[in-house]
Design an enzyme around this catalytic site. Structure first.
Site, PDB file in Angstrom:
ATOM      1  N   ASP A 171      50.026  43.570  32.975  1.00 33.68           N
ATOM      2  CA  ASP A 171      49.402  44.602  34.238  1.00 33.68           C
ATOM      3  C   ASP A 171      47.873  44.045  34.166  1.00 33.68           C
ATOM      4  O   ASP A 171      47.259  44.530  33.200  1.00 33.68           O
ATOM      5  CB  ASP A 171      49.521  45.889  33.861  1.00 33.68           C
ATOM      6  CG  ASP A 171      48.911  46.754  34.859  1.00 33.68           C
ATOM      7  OD1 ASP A 171      48.234  46.156  35.843  1.00 33.68           O
ATOM      8  OD2 ASP A 171      48.944  48.020  34.554  1.00 33.68           O
TER       9      ASP A 171
ATOM     10  N   SER B 207      41.239  32.129  48.610  1.00 35.72           N
ATOM     11  CA  SER B 207      41.836  32.003  49.907  1.00 35.72           C
ATOM     12  C   SER B 207      40.857  31.372  50.688  1.00 35.72           C
ATOM     13  O   SER B 207      39.565  31.544  50.709  1.00 35.72           O
ATOM     14  CB  SER B 207      42.023  33.417  50.261  1.00 35.72           C
ATOM     15  OG  SER B 207      42.040  33.572  51.733  1.00 35.72           O
TER      16      SER B 207
ATOM     17  N   TYR C  63      40.159  42.632  51.771  1.00 34.50           N
ATOM     18  CA  TYR C  63      40.428  41.683  51.148  1.00 34.50           C
ATOM     19  C   TYR C  63      39.674  40.337  51.010  1.00 34.50           C
ATOM     20  O   TYR C  63      39.526  39.767  50.160  1.00 34.50           O
ATOM     21  CB  TYR C  63      41.896  41.064  51.718  1.00 34.50           C
ATOM     22  CG  TYR C  63      42.516  39.932  51.366  1.00 34.50           C
ATOM     23  CD1 TYR C  63      43.127  40.044  50.325  1.00 34.50           C
ATOM     24  CD2 TYR C  63      42.330  38.571  51.955  1.00 34.50           C
ATOM     25  CE1 TYR C  63      44.117  38.813  49.954  1.00 34.50           C
ATOM     26  CE2 TYR C  63      42.982  37.395  51.536  1.00 34.50           C
ATOM     27  CZ  TYR C  63      43.889  37.565  50.528  1.00 34.50           C
ATOM     28  OH  TYR C  63      44.473  36.476  50.162  1.00 34.50           O
TER      29      TYR C  63
ATOM     30  N   LYS D  80      38.112  38.503  47.789  1.00 34.17           N
ATOM     31  CA  LYS D  80      38.481  37.196  47.459  1.00 34.17           C
ATOM     32  C   LYS D  80      37.330  36.454  47.246  1.00 34.17           C
ATOM     33  O   LYS D  80      37.092  35.600  46.439  1.00 34.17           O
ATOM     34  CB  LYS D  80      39.491  36.303  48.514  1.00 34.17           C
ATOM     35  CG  LYS D  80      40.784  36.913  48.431  1.00 34.17           C
ATOM     36  CD  LYS D  80      41.585  36.173  46.994  1.00 34.17           C
ATOM     37  CE  LYS D  80      42.852  36.428  47.159  1.00 34.17           C
ATOM     38  NZ  LYS D  80      43.552  35.757  45.725  1.00 34.17           N
TER      39      LYS D  80
END
Length: 298
Positions: free
Chosen positions: A65, A144, A157, A161
């Site tokens: 995790d 990304s 997001y 990133k």
């Protein structure tokens, strides 16, 4: 060393699964990590074990995790007990949030930062003492294109990133003198092969979304437009392309692996942006007397 011991986070599906599979097929010893306690954890683990058995791959499931430092350390300890070394860690685990940025509450923003950026520090803290003692290793990351060319409706997001990639770059400079390479994968969007969009979190405050009127509906057109952009650039890529690109990078000798690898069917041009940034960074490091910390050319 032709056969690496590799730990891949978030390997239960999507890009992480594609990376773990490609690296195992290349003959490496791969630990595909996922949260076994999640509702679909055992099912995903079974699929990985079935593939390993069918293709006779050294592909192993390990519970990890990334939101727990204790779990990260326990997973790395298990790898060390079984292999006595760890050569590569792939920081891939992540999540997606889509919607009008103002409508996400701060707790949601903290959660995606914790998953997509802070988790990289947790995992690295578990493996770096081992890699420093070994005098070698590779830290790989799945970033990304949106970290460099932001897109609307992806605010949390994109921010997470970008933060993660900045962290990876700085840590890469700081560990380079210990013989530790950094490889940052920069994929574009994939229209299939991942569960990112299906499992994306939406804003917690719909009353804020309502204040934007018809504007949020424009996000619903982007999927089809993405398909059209792919078609205009020789078609879409499968997520396996990310795994194959990392496989090829790890086949190179230590010190010669590319710092960044772009796997972008949309051809957004992130390479053009980063070529300027890297040149300016190299000049600054030269002025600081730290040129030896500059990343290799990609």
């Amino acid at each position: 060393m032709d056969k690496h011991v590799i730990l891949v986070t978030g390997a239960g599906s999507g890009i992480g699964n594609a990376i773990a599979t490609a690296l195992a097929r290349a003959g490496h010893i791969v630990y595909a990590s996922l949260r076994l306690a999640r509702p679909d954890g055992q099912k995903r683990a079974a699929a990985i074990r079935d593939l390993a058995a069918a293709e006779k791959l050294d592909l192993r499931v390990i519970d990890l995790d990334v939101l727990s430092e204790a779990s990260c350390r326990a997973a790395v300890d298990q790898v060390l007990v079984e292999q006595n070394r760890i050569d590569v860690v792939v920081n891939n685990a992540g999540m997606l949030m889509t919607g009008v940025t103002e409508a996400f509450d701060p707790d949601q923003l903290q959660h995606i930062f914790d998953t997509n950026a802070t988790s990289w520090l947790r995992v690295n803290r578990a493996v770096l003492p081992v890699m420093r003692r070994q005098g070698r290793g590779t830290l790989a990351y799945v970033s990304s294109t949106t970290a460099h060319i932001p897109e609307p409706f992806l605010g949390p997001y994109v921010a997470a990133k970008a933060a993660g990639e900045a962290l990876a770059e700085v840590m890469g400079m700081e560990v380079r003198s210990f013989g530790i390479d950094t490889v940052i994968m920069v994929p574009g969007a994939f229209t299939s092969g991942t569960e990112h969009f299906a499992h994306a979190n939406t804003p917690a405050l719909p009353a804020v979304v309502a204040q934007y009127g018809a504007f949020p509906a424009r996000a619903e057109t982007l999927g089809n437009r993405l398909v059209a952009i792919d078609a205009a650039h020789d078609g879409s890529l499968d997520v396996s392309a990310v795994g194959e690109a990392l496989r090829d990078a790890l086949a190179k000798p230590s010190g010669e692996r590319p710092f960044r690898i772009f796997v972008d069917a949309q051809r957004k041009g992130v390479e053009d942006i980063l070529s300027v940034q890297d040149a300016r960074q190299a000049d600054l490091l030269r002025q600081f007397g730290l040129s030896d910390l500059a990343p290799p050319a990609w």
